[in-house]
Design an enzyme around this catalytic site. Structure first.
Site, PDB file in Angstrom:
ATOM      1  N   ARG A 184      -3.398  -9.917   5.433  1.00  0.00           N
ATOM      2  CA  ARG A 184      -3.901 -10.084   4.065  1.00  0.00           C
ATOM      3  C   ARG A 184      -2.812  -9.598   3.116  1.00  0.00           C
ATOM      4  O   ARG A 184      -2.471  -8.417   3.119  1.00  0.00           O
ATOM      5  CB  ARG A 184      -5.179  -9.254   3.915  1.00  0.00           C
ATOM      6  CG  ARG A 184      -5.857  -9.361   2.568  1.00  0.00           C
ATOM      7  CD  ARG A 184      -7.123  -8.507   2.539  1.00  0.00           C
ATOM      8  NE  ARG A 184      -7.761  -8.560   1.243  1.00  0.00           N
ATOM      9  CZ  ARG A 184      -7.402  -7.804   0.207  1.00  0.00           C
ATOM     10  NH1 ARG A 184      -6.421  -6.934   0.315  1.00  0.00           N
ATOM     11  NH2 ARG A 184      -8.038  -7.923  -0.942  1.00  0.00           N
ATOM     12  N   LYS A 231       0.815  -1.227   0.000  1.00  0.00           N
ATOM     13  CA  LYS A 231       0.000   0.000   0.000  1.00  0.00           C
ATOM     14  C   LYS A 231       0.842   1.267   0.000  1.00  0.00           C
ATOM     15  O   LYS A 231       2.029   1.252   0.304  1.00  0.00           O
ATOM     16  CB  LYS A 231      -0.990  -0.039   1.171  1.00  0.00           C
ATOM     17  CG  LYS A 231      -2.132  -1.008   0.859  1.00  0.00           C
ATOM     18  CD  LYS A 231      -3.280  -0.909   1.797  1.00  0.00           C
ATOM     19  CE  LYS A 231      -4.387  -1.873   1.337  1.00  0.00           C
ATOM     20  NZ  LYS A 231      -5.321  -2.178   2.417  1.00  0.00           N
TER      21      LYS A 231
HETATM   22  N1  HH2 Z   1      -7.466  -3.821   1.314  1.00  0.00           N
HETATM   23  C1  HH2 Z   1      -7.888  -3.942   0.042  1.00  0.00           C
HETATM   24  C2  HH2 Z   1      -9.000  -4.740  -0.277  1.00  0.00           C
HETATM   25  N2  HH2 Z   1      -9.647  -5.432   0.682  1.00  0.00           N
HETATM   26  N3  HH2 Z   1      -9.877  -6.045   2.936  1.00  0.00           N
HETATM   27  C3  HH2 Z   1      -9.473  -5.953   4.216  1.00  0.00           C
HETATM   28  N4  HH2 Z   1     -10.124  -6.628   5.168  1.00  0.00           N
HETATM   29  N5  HH2 Z   1      -8.411  -5.166   4.577  1.00  0.00           N
HETATM   30  C4  HH2 Z   1      -7.714  -4.440   3.674  1.00  0.00           C
HETATM   31  O1  HH2 Z   1      -6.762  -3.717   4.063  1.00  0.00           O
HETATM   32  C5  HH2 Z   1      -8.110  -4.510   2.297  1.00  0.00           C
HETATM   33  C6  HH2 Z   1      -9.231  -5.336   1.967  1.00  0.00           C
HETATM   34  C7  HH2 Z   1      -7.174  -3.197  -1.036  1.00  0.00           C
HETATM   35  O2  HH2 Z   1      -6.107  -3.948  -1.554  1.00  0.00           O
HETATM   36  P1  HH2 Z   1      -6.161  -4.817  -2.895  1.00  0.00           P
HETATM   37  O3  HH2 Z   1      -7.201  -5.882  -2.802  1.00  0.00           O
HETATM   38  O4  HH2 Z   1      -4.799  -5.285  -3.191  1.00  0.00           O
HETATM   39  O5  HH2 Z   1      -6.526  -3.762  -4.019  1.00  0.00           O
HETATM   40  P2  HH2 Z   1      -7.853  -3.370  -4.778  1.00  0.00           P
HETATM   41  O6  HH2 Z   1      -8.844  -2.845  -3.791  1.00  0.00           O
HETATM   42  O7  HH2 Z   1      -7.399  -2.303  -5.745  1.00  0.00           O
HETATM   43  O8  HH2 Z   1      -8.386  -4.593  -5.468  1.00  0.00           O
END
Ligand code: HH2
Length: 295
Positions: free
Chosen positions: A251, A217
């Site tokens: 995660r 992030k």
């Molecule tokens: N961060 C993202 C998505 N889901 N869920 C939880 N519980 N905690 C988090 O910090 C979190 C989450 C964002 O990351 P990512 O899935 O890599 O990206 P994107 O939202 O662009 O798909």
């Protein structure tokens, strides 16, 4: 006891974004066969649970229509369930997506809105006896990074969790199945993200397991002045410290490296030869070994 033969070690949640536009891996795992291959890889690398998401929630992201999200995630969940012996989580804030995913075999609903965006979400989680991740976000993905501000970010996130816990229990959710997540990067400034990681012991006072999602992030990019593809070491530092401070789940995109960092941090925290850190560990309530229950 969570996790055979290993005591109650922390849980590595592998991220499987079946989206065209996620911030670090968008487009890489679209389609059932690419997604399934990635899930296999993550299981081999030590993932304890796979988190399948069909909508990017990066800052500025637009919502995906319900039908499209269903088409993206349900066949992938079905394929993982048919082939792999691994628990599945669904990353969605839409109650109908959560319900279809639970029917298809998911056991956890990871809701970045803290079950606020869909009024039915808590009832769905309760009805299926699923685990529910309640994440804190200020606003919506579209506007959350527009001048976020807190007087006391840890205190405000904790108060949000308390309010959500009351609501969820009221809707019939088993408190023992609620996992809290301070929502790194979701309506937070750099200093807020740092304060929340340091604030893990305070957040644990609510008695629920904690999940942290720092992977790749932008707060890591800000500290280290590095682009998204060079944030592995920064991610591992945060993951290790989070586990040392008592986080139960992390995660991550980079499962193999995170597994090693997590297990090392856990050895430092949990060695029977060392004095206890004196904090209650709510991990025992997340039991991923009871596969009969999961499947
Ligand atoms: N961060 C993202 C998505 N889901 N869920 C939880 N519980 N905690 C988090 O910090 C979190 C989450 C964002 O990351 P990512 O899935 O890599 O990206 P994107 O939202 O662009 O798909």
């Amino acid at each position: 006891m969570p996790l055979d033969g290993l005591g109650s070690r922390p849980i590595v949640m592998g991220i499987l974004n079946v989206t065209p536009d996620s911030f670090s891996d968008g487009g890489k795992y679209v389609g059932v066969s690419a997604a399934l291959e990635r899930a296999r890889e993550m299981v081999n690398e030590g993932a304890d649970i796979i988190d399948v998401g069909g909508e990017s929630t990066r800052p500025g992201a637009e919502p995906v229509p319900l039908e499209e999200e269903l088409e993206r995630v349900i066949p992938v969940i079905e394929a993982i369930k048919a082939e792999l012996d691994v628990p599945i989580s669904v990353d969605t804030y839409k109650a109908p997506v959560a319900e279809e995913a639970l029917k298809a075999g998911a056991v956890m609903v990871n809701d970045v809105s803290g079950m606020r965006f869909s009024p039915d979400m808590a009832r769905v989680v309760a009805r299926y006896g699923a685990y529910g991740v309640v994440m804190h976000m200020k606003g919506t993905p579209r506007d959350m990074q527009k001048a976020p501000f807190y007087h006391d970010v840890v205190g405000e996130v904790k108060a949000f969790f308390q309010e959500r816990l009351d609501h969820l229990v009221n809707q019939g959710v088993d408190r023992k199945k609620v996992i809290l997540d301070p929502g790194i990067g979701f309506g937070k400034r750099l200093e807020d993200n740092l304060a929340l990681v340091r604030g893990i012991p305070s957040l644990l006072e609510l008695g629920c397991p904690l999940l942290l999602g720092p992977s790749r992030k932008s707060f890591i990019g800000r500290v280290l002045n590095l682009p998204v593809e060079e944030r592995l070491e920064g991610t591992l530092a945060v993951v290790a410290i989070a586990v040392f401070l008592g986080a139960t789940l992390v995660r991550v995109h980079d499962v193999l490296a995170a597994r090693r960092a997590v297990d090392m941090a856990w050895a430092l925290r949990d060695s029977p030869s060392l004095p206890s850190l004196g904090r209650e560990n709510p991990m025992d309530s997340v039991d991923l070994t009871d596969r009969a229950g999961w499947r």
